[in-house]
Design an enzyme around this catalytic site. Structure first.
Site, short mmCIF file in Angstrom:
data_model
loop_
_atom_site.label_atom_id
_atom_site.label_comp_id
_atom_site.label_asym_id
_atom_site.label_seq_id
_atom_site.Cartn_x
_atom_site.Cartn_y
_atom_site.Cartn_z
N MET A 98 82.72 -24.99 -26.22
CA MET A 98 83.72 -25.76 -26.56
C MET A 98 83.64 -27.17 -25.79
SD MET A 98 86.52 -22.90 -25.52
CE MET A 98 87.93 -23.67 -25.71
N ILE A 154 84.75 -19.28 -19.62
CA ILE A 154 84.05 -19.92 -18.46
C ILE A 154 84.71 -21.31 -18.41
CG2 ILE A 154 81.72 -20.53 -17.57
CD1 ILE A 154 80.70 -18.23 -19.17
N GLY A 184 88.08 -27.67 -22.62
CA GLY A 184 86.76 -27.08 -23.20
C GLY A 184 85.81 -26.67 -22.07
N SER A 185 84.97 -25.85 -22.39
CA SER A 185 83.95 -25.18 -21.75
C SER A 185 83.11 -24.10 -22.64
CB SER A 185 84.50 -24.60 -20.43
OG SER A 185 83.50 -24.25 -19.61
N ARG A 186 83.34 -22.80 -22.33
CA ARG A 186 82.56 -21.96 -23.09
C ARG A 186 83.34 -20.56 -23.11
NH1 ARG A 186 76.62 -20.12 -20.75
NH2 ARG A 186 77.50 -18.05 -20.58
#
EC number: 4.1.1.65
Length: 215
Positions: A98, A154, A184-186
């Protein structure tokens, strides 16, 4: 037909729960700077970036309504499929990256009961780095028609706060909002053995809309 509890009139956009610690100060600063800019030329230099920052925050924390796609497993996150990996126990991990420009609200990939929500402290390296698997994260388990489904939010280098929306024991419908990763991230989802993946690396996903398994 889309899921009745999560579908809504198209075009309607709301702001994500858990965004207020970032939104309130930036919007308030922008509003105050605009008022002062009417009286002081010097204040205009502050008003422009403050207003731009507030507009950016409103965009980052948007939470649009979605017409939920029917299917066994749907994407829990907006983003791009970063990797698809077979796991030792027979499951398949689908990792969705993300970016800060994606919608940050995550949704339930299946209907079921939340059996576990565990926050695990960790680092904050970029989510595209392999070491991000040791980052701060929230591990979810859902009891579903496919059995136990594991999903992991994450945190990344920018996203340093994960906000779960629902506690253990909650019954969720497919596509329900379940949490937020700021900026965002994952998100990783583990598909049970025997469930075939119907997305590929590099493919864009939309939470609640993109189906990630194949009949």
């Amino acid at each position: 037909m889309p899921h009745s509890q999560t579908s809504a009139p198209r075009g309607r956009v709301r702001l994500a729960r858990g965004a207020s610690p970032w939104l309130l100060p930036t919007v308030a600063t922008a509003a105050l700077s605009l008022v002062r800019a009417r009286r002081s030329g010097a204040a205009k230099a502050v008003a422009v970036p403050a207003t731009a920052l507030a507009a950016g925050m409103l965009w980052f924390f948007r939470d649009p309504e979605r017409e939920i796609t029917q299917g066994r497993v749907i994407s829990p996150a907006d983003g791009v499929v970063q990797s698809i990996m077979p796991w030792k126990d027979g499951r398949t991990r689908v990792a969705i990256f993300m970016s800060p420009l994606n919608v940050h609200v995550n949704r339930a990939p299946l209907s079921g009961t939340v059996t576990s929500v565990e926050h695990i402290p960790g680092g904050f390296v970029p989510a595209f780095n392999k070491e991000s698997e040791n980052n701060e994260r929230v591990v979810w388990h859902f009891d579903t028609e496919l059995g136990d489904i594991e999903m992991i939010q994450i945190a990344g280098a920018v996203a340093r706060r994960i906000v779960p929306y629902v506690p253990q024991g909650t019954k969720v419908e497919q596509g329900d909002r379940i949490g937020l990763i700021r900026f965002g991230s994952r998100v990783d989802i583990y598909l049970p053995e025997g469930v075939d993946v119907d997305v590929e690396v590099g493919q864009k996903t939309v939470a609640g809309v993109t189906r990630i398994d194949r009949d």
